[in-house]
Design a protein around this motif. Sequence first.
Motif, short mmCIF file in Angstrom:
data_model
loop_
_atom_site.label_atom_id
_atom_site.label_comp_id
_atom_site.label_asym_id
_atom_site.label_seq_id
_atom_site.Cartn_x
_atom_site.Cartn_y
_atom_site.Cartn_z
N LEU A 191 30.67 31.29 60.64
CA LEU A 191 30.95 30.81 59.36
C LEU A 191 32.36 31.12 58.95
CD1 LEU A 191 28.05 32.40 57.24
CD2 LEU A 191 28.41 29.90 57.66
N PHE A 192 32.93 30.56 57.91
CA PHE A 192 34.21 30.95 57.34
C PHE A 192 33.79 31.57 56.05
CE2 PHE A 192 38.20 29.82 54.91
CZ PHE A 192 39.14 30.32 55.86
N ILE A 193 34.33 32.86 55.90
CA ILE A 193 33.60 33.61 55.14
C ILE A 193 34.41 34.92 54.65
CG2 ILE A 193 31.95 34.90 56.50
CD1 ILE A 193 29.87 34.33 54.33
N ASP A 194 34.10 35.49 53.56
CA ASP A 194 34.60 36.85 53.36
C ASP A 194 33.91 37.77 54.12
OD1 ASP A 194 35.19 39.49 52.39
OD2 ASP A 194 35.45 38.60 50.30
N THR A 195 34.86 38.38 55.21
CA THR A 195 34.41 39.08 56.35
C THR A 195 33.85 40.41 55.77
OG1 THR A 195 35.95 38.02 57.80
CG2 THR A 195 34.75 39.92 58.62
N THR A 196 34.50 41.21 54.96
CA THR A 196 34.17 42.21 54.31
C THR A 196 32.89 42.32 53.55
OG1 THR A 196 36.54 42.94 54.21
CG2 THR A 196 34.74 44.28 52.99
N ALA A 197 32.77 41.26 52.74
CA ALA A 197 31.38 41.06 52.08
C ALA A 197 30.58 40.73 52.96
CB ALA A 197 31.77 39.88 51.19
N LEU A 198 30.45 40.06 53.97
CA LEU A 198 29.06 39.78 54.99
C LEU A 198 29.02 41.27 55.43
CD1 LEU A 198 27.27 38.21 56.33
CD2 LEU A 198 29.19 37.26 57.97
N ARG A 199 30.12 41.77 56.04
CA ARG A 199 29.63 43.09 56.81
C ARG A 199 29.00 44.10 55.82
NH1 ARG A 199 31.86 45.83 60.98
NH2 ARG A 199 33.03 44.14 61.80
#
Length: 311
Positions: A191-199
């Motif tokens: 996914l191309f996504i906000d990494t911090t949010a997903l973590r």
Amino acid sequence: MVAPKRRSISLPIILSSVAVALTITLLLVWILVIARNMELLQATFVGNLSLLVGGIVSFVAIITVLVMFTVFLVREISEVRRQTSFIDSVTHELKTPLASLKLAAETLARPELAPDRREQLRVMMLQDVSRLVSLVDGILDASRLVVGHEAGELGEVVIADLIEQVASEVVGRHHIDRDAVVLALDDSLVLFIDTTALRTIVSNLVDNAIKYSDGTPQIRVEAKRSEDGRHVEINVSDRGIGIAKGDLKRIFQRFYRVPEEAVRSRHGTGLGLFVVAALVKWLGGKIEAISAGSGEGTTIRVLLPDRSTSS
């Protein structure tokens, strides 16, 4: 210490219900009086009809205001209760590690303390500090989300790699066997996504699953493509205390904790799932809690849009 008296929600509901009932009664009596005297006032029928319609509209407006006032008042009282519960929870969360840190610091001051014991205390203090940092970060995250989430670092994320990293971190934090968390991951999902949010989402969900498990945790984390092919689906399941049907949606509210002893006996502030739900929504996804009831375990399902599949 005497506990503070809690404001009753039932009182404003009863008073507003009585006011609405009296208003409706007055409206009906007024309509009946006008209807009975309508024959005597045929010459001014149009005027009386306008008066009747105007009266009905006025009474409907009054009833609407009363109902809105009741709803607002109930919501405000509920919010105050949740905030009070949150303050109690945070106070409890702070007292335990702070007391542990104080004891460890006092013990370290002893000159005769063995080196191996000093190392144990140092590790324990680092764990307590990490717990405090996690608590503060959770509160700050919730505060930022209420005001408005700011975009974090966007990038391509291999879902399986991120979940594996987060699972290892959470397991280590809880000092449980790595095998307690079973992973069923599709390695091809990106996914191309906000990494911090997903973590943050994955970390909170796995942490919650472990926290609300009875005995040895049995957690399953699954990541796959959704049936419609347009989303990535992440499921975090446990065999823990479960959730009653009436609380399945409420657990995502800020400060809300299920009013059961099994929940109150565990550390928590009522912010974790609120943060998760807010981040999922901000990412354009959906979240739901699934449980057959108390003692039946819980699955939290997250659907995140895969914009690379959009036409």
